[in-house]
Scaffold this motif. Structure first.
Motif, PDB file in Angstrom:
ATOM      1  N   THR A  42       8.809  15.971   0.003  1.00 24.99           N
ATOM      2  CA  THR A  42       6.865  16.786   0.311  1.00 24.99           C
ATOM      3  C   THR A  42       6.090  15.981  -0.293  1.00 24.99           C
ATOM      4  O   THR A  42       4.545  16.330  -0.248  1.00 24.99           O
ATOM      5  N   HIS A  43       5.823  14.413  -0.553  1.00 16.97           N
ATOM      6  CA  HIS A  43       4.993  13.603  -0.890  1.00 16.97           C
ATOM      7  C   HIS A  43       3.527  13.641   0.253  1.00 16.97           C
ATOM      8  O   HIS A  43       4.376  13.520   1.559  1.00 16.97           O
ATOM      9  N   PRO A  44       2.560  13.817   0.053  1.00  9.66           N
ATOM     10  CA  PRO A  44       1.669  13.146   1.123  1.00  9.66           C
ATOM     11  C   PRO A  44       2.394  11.908   2.308  1.00  9.66           C
ATOM     12  O   PRO A  44       1.364  12.400   3.135  1.00  9.66           O
ATOM     13  N   MET A  45       2.189  11.358   1.631  1.00  3.39           N
ATOM     14  CA  MET A  45       2.670   9.680   2.755  1.00  3.39           C
ATOM     15  C   MET A  45       3.708  10.011   3.425  1.00  3.39           C
ATOM     16  O   MET A  45       3.419   9.761   4.209  1.00  3.39           O
ATOM     17  N   THR A  46       4.467  10.753   2.734  1.00  4.97           N
ATOM     18  CA  THR A  46       6.184  10.861   3.396  1.00  4.97           C
ATOM     19  C   THR A  46       5.369  11.923   4.492  1.00  4.97           C
ATOM     20  O   THR A  46       5.993  11.536   5.971  1.00  4.97           O
ATOM     21  N   GLU A  47       5.294  12.368   4.845  1.00  9.02           N
ATOM     22  CA  GLU A  47       4.350  13.764   5.269  1.00  9.02           C
ATOM     23  C   GLU A  47       3.206  13.185   5.914  1.00  9.02           C
ATOM     24  O   GLU A  47       3.204  13.187   8.209  1.00  9.02           O
ATOM     25  N   LEU A  61       0.417  -1.211  -0.012  1.00  8.85           N
ATOM     26  CA  LEU A  61       0.106   0.195   0.290  1.00  8.85           C
ATOM     27  C   LEU A  61       0.191   1.384   0.317  1.00  8.85           C
ATOM     28  O   LEU A  61       0.270   2.539  -1.084  1.00  8.85           O
ATOM     29  N   ILE A  62       2.127   1.009   0.808  1.00 12.99           N
ATOM     30  CA  ILE A  62       3.333   2.563   0.904  1.00 12.99           C
ATOM     31  C   ILE A  62       3.746   2.719  -0.783  1.00 12.99           C
ATOM     32  O   ILE A  62       3.373   3.389  -1.013  1.00 12.99           O
ATOM     33  N   GLY A  63       4.366   1.423  -1.041  1.00 12.15           N
ATOM     34  CA  GLY A  63       4.606   1.887  -2.217  1.00 12.15           C
ATOM     35  C   GLY A  63       3.639   2.349  -3.099  1.00 12.15           C
ATOM     36  O   GLY A  63       4.173   2.985  -4.297  1.00 12.15           O
ATOM     37  N   GLU A  64       2.684   1.623  -3.175  1.00 10.30           N
ATOM     38  CA  GLU A  64       1.196   1.856  -4.688  1.00 10.30           C
ATOM     39  C   GLU A  64       1.135   3.274  -4.585  1.00 10.30           C
ATOM     40  O   GLU A  64       1.420   4.121  -5.486  1.00 10.30           O
ATOM     41  N   ALA A  65       1.505   3.828  -2.894  1.00 15.31           N
ATOM     42  CA  ALA A  65       0.677   5.018  -2.650  1.00 15.31           C
ATOM     43  C   ALA A  65       1.895   6.285  -3.588  1.00 15.31           C
ATOM     44  O   ALA A  65       1.121   7.215  -3.510  1.00 15.31           O
ATOM     45  N   TYR A  66       2.920   5.863  -3.068  1.00 12.16           N
ATOM     46  CA  TYR A  66       4.252   7.190  -3.527  1.00 12.16           C
ATOM     47  C   TYR A  66       4.151   6.831  -5.172  1.00 12.16           C
ATOM     48  O   TYR A  66       5.002   7.573  -5.800  1.00 12.16           O
ATOM     49  N   ARG A  67       3.417   6.206  -6.217  1.00 11.66           N
ATOM     50  CA  ARG A  67       3.571   5.804  -7.424  1.00 11.66           C
ATOM     51  C   ARG A  67       2.281   6.840  -7.967  1.00 11.66           C
ATOM     52  O   ARG A  67       2.533   6.367  -9.158  1.00 11.66           O
ATOM     53  N   MET A  68       1.459   6.888  -6.906  1.00 10.91           N
ATOM     54  CA  MET A  68       0.225   7.112  -7.605  1.00 10.91           C
ATOM     55  C   MET A  68       0.028   9.275  -8.150  1.00 10.91           C
ATOM     56  O   MET A  68       0.660  10.034  -7.152  1.00 10.91           O
ATOM     57  N   LYS A  69       0.245   9.465  -9.100  1.00 14.32           N
ATOM     58  CA  LYS A  69       0.236  10.454  -9.032  1.00 14.32           C
ATOM     59  C   LYS A  69      -0.908  11.780  -8.844  1.00 14.32           C
ATOM     60  O   LYS A  69      -2.031  11.100  -8.506  1.00 14.32           O
ATOM     61  N   GLY A  70      -1.237  12.719  -8.595  1.00 11.55           N
ATOM     62  CA  GLY A  70      -1.787  13.295  -7.610  1.00 11.55           C
ATOM     63  C   GLY A  70      -2.358  13.445  -6.394  1.00 11.55           C
ATOM     64  O   GLY A  70      -3.681  14.117  -5.842  1.00 11.55           O
ATOM     65  N   ILE A  71      -1.961  12.597  -5.522  1.00  4.64           N
ATOM     66  CA  ILE A  71      -2.733  11.952  -4.340  1.00  4.64           C
ATOM     67  C   ILE A  71      -3.058  12.666  -2.978  1.00  4.64           C
ATOM     68  O   ILE A  71      -2.116  13.921  -3.273  1.00  4.64           O
ATOM     69  N   GLY A  72      -4.005  12.960  -2.349  1.00  6.29           N
ATOM     70  CA  GLY A  72      -3.723  14.560  -1.531  1.00  6.29           C
ATOM     71  C   GLY A  72      -3.311  13.641   0.141  1.00  6.29           C
ATOM     72  O   GLY A  72      -2.953  12.330   0.349  1.00  6.29           O
ATOM     73  N   ARG A  73      -3.708  14.254   0.834  1.00  9.53           N
ATOM     74  CA  ARG A  73      -3.341  14.074   2.157  1.00  9.53           C
ATOM     75  C   ARG A  73      -4.486  13.263   2.392  1.00  9.53           C
ATOM     76  O   ARG A  73      -4.462  12.433   3.718  1.00  9.53           O
ATOM     77  N   ALA A  74      -5.902  12.728   2.353  1.00 11.46           N
ATOM     78  CA  ALA A  74      -6.365  12.587   3.104  1.00 11.46           C
ATOM     79  C   ALA A  74      -7.041  11.285   2.108  1.00 11.46           C
ATOM     80  O   ALA A  74      -6.966  10.482   2.870  1.00 11.46           O
ATOM     81  N   GLU A  75      -6.360  10.898   1.243  1.00 10.07           N
ATOM     82  CA  GLU A  75      -5.759   9.465   0.866  1.00 10.07           C
ATOM     83  C   GLU A  75      -4.782   9.210   1.194  1.00 10.07           C
ATOM     84  O   GLU A  75      -4.728   8.078   1.870  1.00 10.07           O
ATOM     85  N   CYS A  76      -3.884   9.883   1.648  1.00  8.99           N
ATOM     86  CA  CYS A  76      -2.796   9.240   1.785  1.00  8.99           C
ATOM     87  C   CYS A  76      -2.528   8.663   3.686  1.00  8.99           C
ATOM     88  O   CYS A  76      -2.965   7.221   3.891  1.00  8.99           O
ATOM     89  N   ARG A  77      -3.491   9.627   4.445  1.00 12.44           N
ATOM     90  CA  ARG A  77      -4.274   9.210   6.107  1.00 12.44           C
ATOM     91  C   ARG A  77      -4.952   7.795   5.766  1.00 12.44           C
ATOM     92  O   ARG A  77      -4.902   6.940   6.126  1.00 12.44           O
TER      93      ARG A  77
END
Length: 87
Positions: free
Chosen positions: A59-64, A10-26
């Motif tokens: 600065t990626h939302p998943m990093t945050e 899941l985490i790896g896939e989140a980093y590959r998603m273009k335009g993902i936001g903080r809500a989706e990352c949470r």
């Protein structure tokens, strides 16, 4: 190869998603935390995931979101009610 820190990827896939936001990352973070197995805790896995993914994606939302996952939870405060009023 199975990754004990990200069993569903899941985490790896989140980093590959273009335009993902903080809500989706949470939301992804919560699903990821619930999917950990083999006695792994988020506190053990997050530093390893950050080491793997954050370079170049500071600065990626998943990093945050992962960094927030390492922060200490807020201290509980008085909630009121009868017990709160008793000395």
């Amino acid at each position: 190869m199975r990754d004990e820190n990200d069993p569903k990827g899941l985490i790896g896939e989140a980093y590959r998603m273009k335009g993902i936001g903080r809500a989706e990352c949470r939301s992804i973070f919560l699903d990821w935390a619930l999917s950990l197995t083999d006695g792994r805790s988020p506190e053990q896995a997050i530093p390893e995931l950050l080491a793997r993914h954050e370079e170049g994606d500071e600065t990626h939302p998943m990093t945050e979101t992962l960094r927030e996952g390492l922060a200490a939870p807020p201290r509980p405060t008085r909630r009121g009610g009868r017990e709160g009023r008793r000395s």
